[in-house]
Write an enzyme that holds these catalytic residues in place. Structure first.
Site, PDB file in Angstrom:
ATOM      1  N   GLY A 142      90.614 -43.030  37.798  1.00 61.29           N
ATOM      2  CA  GLY A 142      91.653 -42.005  37.882  1.00 61.29           C
ATOM      3  C   GLY A 142      91.404 -40.775  37.033  1.00 61.29           C
ATOM      4  N   GLU A 143      90.586 -40.909  35.976  1.00 60.89           N
ATOM      5  CA  GLU A 143      90.391 -39.788  35.064  1.00 60.89           C
ATOM      6  C   GLU A 143      89.537 -38.699  35.706  1.00 60.89           C
ATOM      7  OE1 GLU A 143      90.512 -43.554  32.485  1.00 60.89           O
ATOM      8  OE2 GLU A 143      89.874 -42.943  34.486  1.00 60.89           O
ATOM      9  N   ALA A 144      90.001 -37.450  35.546  1.00 56.19           N
ATOM     10  CA  ALA A 144      89.336 -36.313  36.184  1.00 56.19           C
ATOM     11  C   ALA A 144      87.891 -36.160  35.721  1.00 56.19           C
ATOM     12  CB  ALA A 144      90.122 -35.029  35.904  1.00 56.19           C
TER      13      ALA A 144
END
Length: 397
Positions: free
Chosen positions: A155-157
Site C-alpha cells: 500500500g505504501e506509495a
C-alpha cells in the site's frame, strides 16, 4: 570295506598326498569365500546405512524448507533468515528472487512486502525478481497482468514507486522500440492501473471513457503522443478483462496440511457431551487438527500442542486410548478452538482430550508422533541445555 576305502587303496602315496593337498586348498578357498561374503555383507550394510542416512537428511531438509516457507508467510525477513541459516537458500539477491518467483505456496502479500523494502539486499532482489519475468512481444497490459499476478502490490506509495520503476525498466529492456523512455512506460502503467480501478470498481461512478484515457496520456512519450491504436488496444483489454489480484495462497490450509507428521481416523471423546465422534486427524506444525471428512478444507477443531503432554490412558470399553493434558494446569481448559455447526469459531471445552485408536500399535504410533511434535516451554529447553553443560563438565573417574 567301503567304496571310498577301496578307491583310496588304489592310489599311490604321492597321489594320496596330492588329494590331501587339494582338500586343504579347497578348505582354504571355502574359508576365503566365506570371508568375502562377510565383507560384502558389511559393505552392503554400510551402503544401506549411508543411503538411509542420506534419505533421512533429505526428509529433514524437506521439512525445514516447508517450515521456512510458512515462516516467510508470517514474517518474510525471518523466513528468509531461517532458510539461509539452514543452508536451504543463499543470502544473495538472485537466489532469493528465484525462491520468490518460482516457489509455490508463498503468500503473495508477503512477497510484495519483502520486495518493497529499501535495504540494499531487498532492492537487488526486486531487480533480480523483475528480470525473471519475460515481457518480450507482450503489450503493456499483458506484461502488467503477468507482473501483478506474481505478488500483491503493497500500500505504501514509495514501495509501489520502486516496484513500478523496476517493471518499466524491465519492460523497455524486453521491448526496445515501443516507448522512447522508461518514464513513458512508467506513466502509462499507472494510467492502466487507474483505468482498471475506474472501470471495475463498483464504487467508482464516473467511469473513464476511451477519449478521456487518450487525453490523459497525451504528450507522455517524450513530448509526443502515443499512437491511438495502441491506447485503444490497451483500453479494450482492460475493459474486457480486469486485472486478477492474487489471493494469499500461502495462507491456504491445503498448504498447511500438505506434508503432515501423521494423519488418520481416530475417535474423539466430546467435551461437554461425552460421546465418541469419528474424526480425521492431522498432526503438523505442533498442532493437532481434526476434520469431519478428509475432503474438508477447514478443520472442525485445532489443538495447539505447546506445553501439553500425551500418555496412554485406560477407558471402559475403549482399550486403545491416549490423552492430551496440561500437567501444569489441572482442572483448567486447554487452549484450543472448534467450529460450531453454524460456522462460529469458539473456545474448546476440554480440560483434557481423550482420543481412541483402532489398535495398540496405532495408539503408540500416535503417542510417539505427538511427543516428537510437542514444543515445550522455553524454560525447559534452557534448563535442559544447562544440565547437559554441567554433565559434560563433570570430572570423569
Amino acid at each position: 570295506m567301503t567304496d571310498c576305502q577301496m578307491v583310496s587303496s588304489d592310489f599311490t602315496a604321492d597321489e594320496k598326498m596330492e588329494i590331501e593337498s587339494i582338500k586343504m586348498h579347497k578348505k582354504d578357498l571355502l574359508d576365503d569365500i566365506q570371508k568375502l561374503k562377510m565383507e560384502i555383507d558389511n559393505v552392503m550394510a554400510g551402503i544401506l546405512s549411508f543411503e538411509s542416512g542420506e534419505e533421512n537428511k533429505t526428509i529433514e531438509k524437506s521439512k525445514q524448507f516447508s517450515n521456512g516457507k510458512k515462516k516467510f508467510n508470517m514474517d518474510p525477513k525471518k523466513g528468509i533468515n531461517y532458510l539461509v541459516e539452514n543452508r536451504l537458500l543463499e543470502r544473495n539477491a538472485q537466489s532469493i528472487a528465484e525462491f520468490l518467483y518460482k516457489e509455490e505456496g508463498l503468500n503473495k502479500t508477503a512477497i510484495g512486502e519483502f520486495l518493497g523494502e529499501r535495504e540494499e539486499l531487498h532492492l537487488q532482489t526486486l531487480k533480480a525478481f523483475v528480470e525473471l519475468h519475460e515481457f518480450s512481444d507482450l503489450n503493456l497490459v499483458q506484461a502488467l497482468r503477468q507482473f501483478l499476478w506474481s505478488f500483491r502490490l503493497p500500500g505504501e506509495a514509495q514501495k509501489i514507486d520502486r516496484m513500478m520503476e523496476a517493471f518499466a525498466t524491465r519492460y523497455c529492456e524486453c521491448n526496445t522500440h515501443v516507448f522512447q523512455s522508461t518514464d513513458t512506460c512508467y506513466i502509462l502503467s499507472f494510467a492502466i492501473i487507474m483505468l482498471n480501478t475506474s472501470l471495475h470498481n463498483p464504487n467508482v461512478k464516473d467511469k473513464t471513457t476511451l477519449d478521456r484515457f487518450i487525453s490523459m496520456n497525451r504528450g507522455i512519450n517524450n513530448g509526443e503522443d502515443l499512437p491511438n491504436d495502441l491506447l485503444l488496444k490497451l483500453y479494450e483489454s482492460i475493459r474486457n478483462e480486469p486485472f486478477k489480484i492474487p489471493e494469499d495462497d500461502g495462507n491456504d490450509l491445503t498448504h498447511t496440511f500438505f506434508n503432515p507428521d501423521r494423519e488418520g481416523w481416530l475417535l474423539k471423546l466430546g467435551g461437554r457431551v461425552k460421546t465418541w465422534k469419528r474424526r480425521w486427524f492431522i498432526l503438523t506444525d505442533n498442532c493437532l487438527y481434526y476434520f469431519e471428512f478428509t475432503t474438508d478444507k477447514e478443520p472442525r477443531g485445532i489443538i495447539p500442542l505447546e506445553n501439553l503432554c500425551v500418555r496412554e490412558v485406560p477407558y471402559p470399553r475403549k482399550p486403545y486410548c491416549l490423552e492430551l493434558y496440561n500437567p501444569n494446569s489441572r482442572g483448567q481448559k486447554i487452549k484450543a478452538c472448534k467450529t460450531e455447526t453454524d460456522g462460529r469459531v469458539v473456545e474448546g471445552k476440554h480440560q483434557s482430550y481423550t482420543i481412541c485408536a483402532a489398535s495398540a500399535e496405532e495408539r503408540d504410533s500416535w503417542i510417539e508422533a505427538i511427543r516428537a511434535s510437542i514444543t515445550k516451554d522455553p524454560f525447559y529447553d534452557l534448563v535442559s541445555v544447562r544440565k547437559k553443560k554441567v554433565i559434560n563438565q563433570a570430572p570423569q573417574d
